[in-house]
Design an enzyme around this catalytic site. Structure first.
Site, PDB file in Angstrom:
ATOM      1  N   ASP A 149       6.196   4.574  -1.398  1.00 11.60           N
ATOM      2  CA  ASP A 149       7.667   4.674  -1.483  1.00 11.60           C
ATOM      3  C   ASP A 149       8.226   3.518  -2.310  1.00 11.60           C
ATOM      4  O   ASP A 149       7.515   2.567  -2.644  1.00 11.60           O
ATOM      5  CB  ASP A 149       8.297   4.719  -0.074  1.00 11.60           C
ATOM      6  CG  ASP A 149       8.135   3.415   0.695  1.00 11.60           C
ATOM      7  OD1 ASP A 149       8.538   2.359   0.186  1.00 11.60           O
ATOM      8  OD2 ASP A 149       7.619   3.446   1.835  1.00 11.60           O
ATOM      9  N   GLN A 189       0.847  -1.201   0.000  1.00 15.69           N
ATOM     10  CA  GLN A 189       0.000   0.000   0.000  1.00 15.69           C
ATOM     11  C   GLN A 189       0.879   1.246   0.000  1.00 15.69           C
ATOM     12  O   GLN A 189       0.386   2.359  -0.084  1.00 15.69           O
ATOM     13  CB  GLN A 189      -0.899   0.008   1.236  1.00 15.69           C
ATOM     14  CG  GLN A 189      -1.884  -1.141   1.271  1.00 15.69           C
ATOM     15  CD  GLN A 189      -2.510  -1.297   2.646  1.00 15.69           C
ATOM     16  OE1 GLN A 189      -3.481  -0.635   2.975  1.00 15.69           O
ATOM     17  NE2 GLN A 189      -1.944  -2.161   3.466  1.00 15.69           N
ATOM     18  N   ASN A 190       2.193   1.028   0.118  1.00 16.66           N
ATOM     19  CA  ASN A 190       3.098   2.173   0.248  1.00 16.66           C
ATOM     20  C   ASN A 190       3.407   2.806  -1.100  1.00 16.66           C
ATOM     21  O   ASN A 190       3.533   2.113  -2.106  1.00 16.66           O
ATOM     22  CB  ASN A 190       4.397   1.740   0.930  1.00 16.66           C
ATOM     23  CG  ASN A 190       4.143   1.209   2.332  1.00 16.66           C
ATOM     24  OD1 ASN A 190       3.071   1.437   2.887  1.00 16.66           O
ATOM     25  ND2 ASN A 190       5.099   0.501   2.895  1.00 16.66           N
ATOM     26  N   THR A 236       0.471  -2.980   8.603  1.00 23.04           N
ATOM     27  CA  THR A 236      -0.720  -2.275   8.092  1.00 23.04           C
ATOM     28  C   THR A 236      -1.848  -2.410   9.097  1.00 23.04           C
ATOM     29  O   THR A 236      -2.046  -3.473   9.683  1.00 23.04           O
ATOM     30  CB  THR A 236      -1.168  -2.797   6.705  1.00 23.04           C
ATOM     31  OG1 THR A 236      -2.453  -2.222   6.394  1.00 23.04           O
ATOM     32  CG2 THR A 236      -1.249  -4.299   6.608  1.00 23.04           C
ATOM     33  N   HIS A 271      -1.548   1.675  -4.168  1.00 22.20           N
ATOM     34  CA  HIS A 271      -1.964   3.077  -4.009  1.00 22.20           C
ATOM     35  C   HIS A 271      -1.087   4.058  -4.780  1.00 22.20           C
ATOM     36  O   HIS A 271      -1.050   5.241  -4.445  1.00 22.20           O
ATOM     37  CB  HIS A 271      -1.996   3.442  -2.508  1.00 22.20           C
ATOM     38  CG  HIS A 271      -3.054   2.700  -1.748  1.00 22.20           C
ATOM     39  ND1 HIS A 271      -3.038   2.529  -0.381  1.00 22.20           N
ATOM     40  CD2 HIS A 271      -4.170   2.063  -2.187  1.00 22.20           C
ATOM     41  CE1 HIS A 271      -4.106   1.828  -0.012  1.00 22.20           C
ATOM     42  NE2 HIS A 271      -4.792   1.532  -1.087  1.00 22.20           N
TER      43      HIS A 271
HETATM   44  P1  OAD Z   1      -1.453   2.793   8.973  1.00 24.55           P
HETATM   45  O1  OAD Z   1      -0.773   4.019   9.458  1.00 24.55           O
HETATM   46  O2  OAD Z   1      -2.946   2.773   8.999  1.00 24.55           O
HETATM   47  O3  OAD Z   1      -0.964   1.541   9.823  1.00 24.55           O
HETATM   48  C1  OAD Z   1       0.389   1.335  10.076  1.00 24.55           C
HETATM   49  C2  OAD Z   1       0.528   0.073  10.890  1.00 24.55           C
HETATM   50  O4  OAD Z   1       1.917  -0.152  11.049  1.00 24.55           O
HETATM   51  C3  OAD Z   1      -0.090   0.145  12.291  1.00 24.55           C
HETATM   52  O5  OAD Z   1      -0.898  -1.000  12.512  1.00 24.55           O
HETATM   53  C4  OAD Z   1       1.122   0.173  13.226  1.00 24.55           C
HETATM   54  O6  OAD Z   1       0.884  -0.526  14.440  1.00 24.55           O
HETATM   55  C5  OAD Z   1       2.150  -0.573  12.388  1.00 24.55           C
HETATM   56  N1  OAD Z   1       3.558  -0.260  12.701  1.00 24.55           N
HETATM   57  C6  OAD Z   1       4.104   0.896  13.173  1.00 24.55           C
HETATM   58  N2  OAD Z   1       5.440   0.783  13.299  1.00 24.55           N
HETATM   59  C7  OAD Z   1       5.756  -0.483  12.898  1.00 24.55           C
HETATM   60  C8  OAD Z   1       6.977  -1.222  12.785  1.00 24.55           C
HETATM   61  N3  OAD Z   1       8.146  -0.678  13.121  1.00 24.55           N
HETATM   62  N4  OAD Z   1       6.906  -2.496  12.332  1.00 24.55           N
HETATM   63  C9  OAD Z   1       5.732  -3.058  11.991  1.00 24.55           C
HETATM   64  N5  OAD Z   1       4.549  -2.411  12.076  1.00 24.55           N
HETATM   65  C10 OAD Z   1       4.557  -1.152  12.518  1.00 24.55           C
HETATM   66  O7  OAD Z   1      -0.887   2.503   7.506  1.00 24.55           O
HETATM   67  P2  OAD Z   1      -1.488   1.588   6.350  1.00 24.55           P
HETATM   68  O8  OAD Z   1      -2.222   0.418   6.899  1.00 24.55           O
HETATM   69  O9  OAD Z   1      -0.390   1.352   5.387  1.00 24.55           O
HETATM   70  O10 OAD Z   1      -3.539   5.254   1.559  1.00 24.55           O
HETATM   71  O11 OAD Z   1      -2.528   2.578   5.680  1.00 24.55           O
HETATM   72  C11 OAD Z   1      -3.242   2.154   4.564  1.00 24.55           C
HETATM   73  C12 OAD Z   1      -3.492   3.307   3.628  1.00 24.55           C
HETATM   74  O12 OAD Z   1      -4.121   4.370   4.306  1.00 24.55           O
HETATM   75  C13 OAD Z   1      -2.237   3.944   3.054  1.00 24.55           C
HETATM   76  O13 OAD Z   1      -1.742   3.284   1.919  1.00 24.55           O
HETATM   77  C14 OAD Z   1      -2.681   5.316   2.707  1.00 24.55           C
HETATM   78  C15 OAD Z   1      -3.438   5.592   3.986  1.00 24.55           C
HETATM   79  O14 OAD Z   1      -4.241   6.634   4.042  1.00 24.55           O
HETATM   80  C16 OAD Z   1      -3.491   6.233   0.649  1.00 24.55           C
HETATM   81  O15 OAD Z   1      -2.718   7.179   0.697  1.00 24.55           O
HETATM   82  C17 OAD Z   1      -4.493   6.056  -0.451  1.00 24.55           C
END
Ligand code: OAD
Length: 233
Positions: free
Chosen positions: A89, A86-87, A171, A104
Site C-alpha cells: 500500500d 513490506q507493504n 511484522t 515487495h
Molecule cells: P503478517 O500478517 O505476517 O504480520 C503482521 C504482524 O502485525 C503480526 O505480528 C501482528 O501481530 C501485527 N499486528 C496486527 N495488528 C497490529 C497493530 N494494530 N499494530 C501493530 N502490529 C499489529 O504481515 P507481514 O509481516 O507484513 O508478502 O508479512 C510479510 C509478508 O508476507 C508480506 O509483505 C506479504 C506476506 O505474504 C508478499 O505479499 C510477498
C-alpha cells in the site's frame, strides 16, 4: 543527523482497515496465498490473480493513513528517516513520509510479465486481461510473489548497516529475505519492536519491545525520540 530506519509490515496498516496476512487462519482475504500470490498461480489463472489484486487496489485506495503512519512523518524534523516497508500500500507516502522503499512491490504499479524492469504507474483501478506492456506481454501487478526475487533487498542492506536506531512495526518477521535485514544491524544500534504479538525476545538493553498497537505506540515513541534529541542539544 542520526539515521532512523523503520521496517514496517502489514500490522501498521491494520488500523487503516487493511487485513494482515497471518492473523486469519492462514487465509488472506479468503484466499490461500498459493492461489493468488505465486508465479504458479499466475500461470494457472491470470484472471483470478488480476481480480484479487484489483480488489486489493480498490480497498487500499479507500483506506486512509492512520496515527502511526502520520506520526512517523514527524521524525523527519530531527532525523534522517528511511522507511523500508513490506507493504504494497501507499499509506506511508500519503501520510507524507519522503523516503519509502517497497521491498515487495507496489499495488499502484503494473509491470510486464516478461521483463520485471518494465514498470508502469497506474492511475486507473484495474488491470484487465488483454492489457499489454510495450513488449506485448500481459500486464501483471508489480508485486513480488512468493518464490520470486526481492531485488530491493540489496538497497535496504546499507541502510540497516548505517542505522543508529531501528524501529520494527507490525511484522511477524516470518518472510525472508525481509526478516534477515535485522542481521545487518550493528550491535550498538537501538532497536524498538512495536507489535501486540511480538515474537522477538529481549535479553539485551538495545532491544525494546512494545506490545501495543501501532496507532498508540508509534505516536508515543516518536514523541519520546523527539524529546530526547531536544534534551541532548
Ligand atoms: P503478517 O500478517 O505476517 O504480520 C503482521 C504482524 O502485525 C503480526 O505480528 C501482528 O501481530 C501485527 N499486528 C496486527 N495488528 C497490529 C497493530 N494494530 N499494530 C501493530 N502490529 C499489529 O504481515 P507481514 O509481516 O507484513 O508478502 O508479512 C510479510 C509478508 O508476507 C508480506 O509483505 C506479504 C506476506 O505474504 C508478499 O505479499 C510477498
Amino acid at each position: 543527523m542520526k539515521n532512523i530506519v523503520i521496517l514496517t509490515g502489514a500490522g501498521i496498516s491494520a488500523e487503516s482497515g487493511i487485513k494482515t496476512f497471518r492473523d486469519s487462519d492462514g487465509l488472506w482475504e479468503n484466499h490461500k496465498v498459493t492461489d493468488v500470490a505465486t508465479p504458479e498461480a499466475w500461470q494457472r489463472d491470470q484472471e483470478l490473480v488480476l481480480k484479487f489484486y484489483n480488489e486489493r487496489r480498490k480497498q487500499i485506495r479507500k483506506a486512509q493513513p492512520n496515527n502511526a503512519h502520520i506520526a512517523l512523518v514527524e521524525l523527519e524534523k530531527a532525523f534522517n528517516v528511511y522507511i523500508v516497508t513490506q507493504n504494497i500500500d501507499d499509506l506511508h507516502e500519503r501520510a507524507g513520509s519522503s523516503k519509502v522503499m517497497h521491498l515487495h512491490g507496489e499495488i499502484n504499479q503494473s509491470r510486464s510479465s516478461i521483463d520485471a524492469k518494465l514498470v508502469y504507474k497506474m492511475t486507473h483501478h484495474e488491470i484487465k486481461i488483454g492489457e499489454l506492456c510495450e513488449l506485448k506481454s500481459q500486464l501483471r501487478p508489480n508485486i513480488v510473489w512468493f518464490g520470486e526475487d526481492v531485488p530491493m533487498i540489496e538497497s535496504a542492506i546499507p541502510l540497516m548497516l548505517q542505522a543508529d536506531v531501528v524501529i520494527i512495526i507490525g511484522t511477524s518477521l516470518q518472510v525472508y529475505p525481509a526478516a534477515g535485514l535485522l542481521d545487518f544491524v550493528t550491535q550498538t544500534t537501538t532497536i524498538y519492536n512495536i507489535d501486540p504479538n511480538s515474537v522477538m525476545e529481549s535479553n539485551d538493553n538495545n532491544l525494546i519491545i512494545i506490545k501495543q498497537k501501532a496507532g498508540v505506540a508509534v505516536p508515543n515513541l516518536v514523541k519520546q525520540l523527539l524529546q530526547d534529541i531536544q534534551i541532548r542539544k
